[in-house]
Write a protein that holds these residues in place. Structure first.
Motif, short mmCIF file in Angstrom:
data_model
loop_
_atom_site.label_atom_id
_atom_site.label_comp_id
_atom_site.label_asym_id
_atom_site.label_seq_id
_atom_site.Cartn_x
_atom_site.Cartn_y
_atom_site.Cartn_z
N PRO A 1 0.81 -1.22 0.00
CA PRO A 1 0.00 0.00 0.00
C PRO A 1 0.85 1.27 0.00
CG PRO A 1 0.25 -0.75 2.25
CD PRO A 1 1.11 -1.66 1.37
N THR A 2 0.22 2.39 -0.38
CA THR A 2 0.82 3.71 -0.23
C THR A 2 -0.30 4.70 0.08
OG1 THR A 2 2.30 5.33 -1.28
CG2 THR A 2 0.60 4.38 -2.67
N LEU A 3 0.00 5.77 0.78
CA LEU A 3 -0.98 6.80 1.12
C LEU A 3 -0.67 8.06 0.34
CD1 LEU A 3 -1.45 6.62 5.00
CD2 LEU A 3 -3.29 6.60 3.31
N ASP A 4 -1.72 8.69 -0.25
CA ASP A 4 -1.51 9.97 -0.90
C ASP A 4 -1.77 11.10 0.09
OD1 ASP A 4 -4.27 10.46 -0.75
OD2 ASP A 4 -4.64 9.99 -2.86
N ARG B 1 -7.43 -9.79 -8.81
CA ARG B 1 -8.57 -9.16 -9.48
C ARG B 1 -8.15 -8.29 -10.66
NH1 ARG B 1 -13.90 -10.77 -8.60
NH2 ARG B 1 -13.90 -11.86 -6.59
N ASN B 2 -6.83 -8.12 -10.84
CA ASN B 2 -6.32 -7.30 -11.93
C ASN B 2 -6.76 -5.84 -11.78
OD1 ASN B 2 -4.82 -6.82 -14.25
ND2 ASN B 2 -6.47 -7.38 -15.65
N TYR B 3 -6.68 -5.32 -10.54
CA TYR B 3 -7.10 -3.95 -10.27
C TYR B 3 -5.96 -3.12 -9.70
CZ TYR B 3 -12.11 -5.32 -10.42
OH TYR B 3 -13.34 -5.77 -10.77
N LEU B 4 -6.02 -1.82 -9.99
CA LEU B 4 -5.42 -0.80 -9.15
C LEU B 4 -6.55 -0.31 -8.26
CD1 LEU B 4 -3.05 1.17 -8.45
CD2 LEU B 4 -4.04 2.72 -10.17
N GLY B 5 -6.34 -0.29 -6.95
CA GLY B 5 -7.42 0.04 -6.04
C GLY B 5 -7.04 1.13 -5.06
N SER B 6 -8.08 1.73 -4.44
CA SER B 6 -7.85 2.71 -3.39
C SER B 6 -8.98 2.64 -2.38
CB SER B 6 -7.73 4.13 -3.94
OG SER B 6 -8.98 4.61 -4.42
N PHE B 7 -8.69 3.14 -1.18
CA PHE B 7 -9.69 3.19 -0.12
C PHE B 7 -9.65 4.57 0.51
CE2 PHE B 7 -10.63 2.76 4.49
CZ PHE B 7 -11.98 2.46 4.38
N ASP B 8 -10.81 5.21 0.63
CA ASP B 8 -10.93 6.53 1.23
C ASP B 8 -11.52 6.36 2.62
OD1 ASP B 8 -11.61 9.11 2.03
OD2 ASP B 8 -12.08 9.76 -0.01
N ALA B 9 -10.71 6.54 3.64
CA ALA B 9 -11.19 6.34 5.01
C ALA B 9 -12.22 7.39 5.42
CB ALA B 9 -10.02 6.37 5.98
N HIS B 10 -12.20 8.56 4.77
CA HIS B 10 -13.16 9.61 5.12
C HIS B 10 -14.58 9.22 4.73
CE1 HIS B 10 -9.82 12.20 6.11
NE2 HIS B 10 -9.31 12.08 4.89
N LEU C 1 -5.69 5.44 0.61
CA LEU C 1 -4.75 4.33 0.53
C LEU C 1 -4.87 3.68 -0.84
CD1 LEU C 1 -2.82 2.79 2.61
CD2 LEU C 1 -4.55 0.99 2.50
N TRP C 2 -3.73 3.49 -1.50
CA TRP C 2 -3.69 2.88 -2.84
C TRP C 2 -2.96 1.55 -2.76
CZ3 TRP C 2 -5.98 5.24 -7.10
CH2 TRP C 2 -6.44 6.54 -6.89
N PHE C 3 -3.35 0.60 -3.63
CA PHE C 3 -2.77 -0.73 -3.58
C PHE C 3 -3.10 -1.46 -4.88
CE2 PHE C 3 -6.75 -0.26 -1.29
CZ PHE C 3 -7.60 -1.09 -1.99
N GLY C 4 -2.34 -2.53 -5.15
CA GLY C 4 -2.65 -3.42 -6.26
C GLY C 4 -3.46 -4.60 -5.78
N GLU C 5 -4.36 -5.10 -6.64
CA GLU C 5 -5.12 -6.32 -6.37
C GLU C 5 -4.75 -7.32 -7.46
OE1 GLU C 5 -9.33 -5.86 -5.39
OE2 GLU C 5 -9.01 -3.69 -5.30
N MET C 6 -3.76 -8.16 -7.19
CA MET C 6 -3.21 -9.01 -8.24
C MET C 6 -4.16 -10.09 -8.69
SD MET C 6 0.86 -9.23 -7.36
CE MET C 6 1.28 -9.81 -9.00
#
Length: 363
Positions: free
Chosen positions: A62-65, A77-86, A70-75
């Motif tokens: 993961p990495t945080l902008d 599922r073939n995704y680039l993903g992110s999660f917004d905690a807000h 939070l951004w991450f790869g989903e190998m």
């Protein structure tokens, strides 16, 4: 598929061995008090876990902008993903020509996202504000077929991990190419630094990568059990072999602290390793509790070293001042934590490959 790095693919199978279904987001106060943990090393923290919309995600580093996403790869599922905690929401998208190979991700100061697509063989740049991608293809390799010397096989360079230096240059490891690559974000030029020029040399499999405060590039070589150093001004490559670690124990993730000390995890020996670049000495800190592998690695703003104890579904904090480990048990069993990163207010964010969740720990 990579022909000469069985160790990496064995590792990948372990990291993406998904053992639990997704559940609802939960907030728990926990005590890391597994029966084998001494009370003095069991730590208290507040966990939150957020389940992804699907199972079988294959969450990676993961990495945080700067906006707290939070951004991450989903190998899987073939995704680039992110999660917004807000907002508690996920975003998922297949990158251009994606082949389930998003391993390393890093957020730039402008909140754009760089990522390594290992199997599609490119460095990707995603612009969240516009939804646009830009890709930078890497060379395809042509090597003798290990099963038939009269034939050749075509392989991707296999970019794996990424780091941005203070000048905006992106550095990355190339597993198959046996090289370190750089991408100048200003003029978009790519340069490769071979780790060896000897024909038919043993592959070193550069894996994790980091930049220290002086701009020197550091990387792990999982097939040679070495820590590598690259001088970006001269291109000179040096390698250092840690003492007290078996030659069959791969060094995995690597990072630099604010003083320029280099830290790396070992996957098979529960050992955290520190390297002093000034006097070229290694110091090894062995976990007194578990013998399983340590993987994810980050340095907190207070200097503590945080790691994932993947096989035990735990996070560990190494207090550098007292040289003691403290352990935090993740609420979800068999969660297989992979990567972690420090967030606002000294929170620790991490990915759970086994349970398809994003986790947040407030120590």
């Amino acid at each position: 598929m990579k022909s000469h790095s069985f160790s990496f693919f064995t590792l990948f199978i372990l990291l993406t061995c998904l053992l639990a279904a997704c559940g609802d987001a939960s907030t728990l106060n926990t005590h890391a008090s597994a029966s084998s943990l001494p009370q003095s090393q069991a730590a208290t923290g507040k966990f939150q876990e957020f389940a992804l919309p699907q199972n079988d995600c294959g969450l990676m580093r993961p990495t945080l902008d700067g906006q707290g996403r939070l951004w991450f790869g989903e190998m899987n599922r073939n995704y680039l993903g992110s999660f917004d905690a807000h907002t508690g929401t996920f975003w998922q998208q297949t990158p251009p020509n994606g082949q389930s190979g998003v391993m390393g991700v890093v957020a730039a100061p402008d909140n754009t996202i760089w990522f390594a697509e290992q199997y599609a063989n490119y460095i990707g740049h995603y612009f969240p504000a516009t939804g646009q991608y830009k890709t930078y293809p890497l060379p395809t390799l042509h090597m003798p077929d290990p099963r038939d010397a009269s034939k050749t096989v075509s392989l991707p360079s296999a970019p794996n991990d990424l780091v941005l230096d203070t000048h905006g240059t992106l550095w990355f490891t190339e597993l198959n190419a046996n090289a370190i690559g750089s991408l100048n974000s200003a003029d978009e030029s790519i340069h490769q630094y071979p780790l060896t020029t000897t024909p038919n040399a043993k592959p070193l499999d550069p894996y994790g990568i980091a930049a220290d405060p002086q701009g020197t590039i550091w990387f792990t070589e999982i097939s040679s059990n070495q820590l590598g150093q690259l001088n970006p001004l001269t291109g000179q490559v040096s390698s250092f072999t840690p003492s007290g670690i078996a030659s069959t124990t791969p060094l995995m993730e690597v990072t630099s602290d604010a003083q320029g000390q280099i830290w790396t995890t070992t996957f098979a020996a529960s050992q955290l390793v520190r390297f002093n670049p000034t006097n070229h000495t290694f110091t090894t800190y062995s976990s007194p509790v578990f013998q399983g592998g340590l993987y994810g690695l980050t340095i907190a703003t207070n200097g503590d070293v945080w790691i994932t104890v993947t096989s035990e579904s735990m996070l560990a904090r190494f207090d550098v001042k007292t040289q003691r480990f403290f352990y935090y048990t993740i609420p979800t069993p068999n969660s297989l934590p992979i990567g972690l990163v420090e967030g606002p207010h000294q929170t620790i964010w991490f990915t759970e490959s086994g349970s398809n969740k994003i986790g947040i720990l407030q120590p």
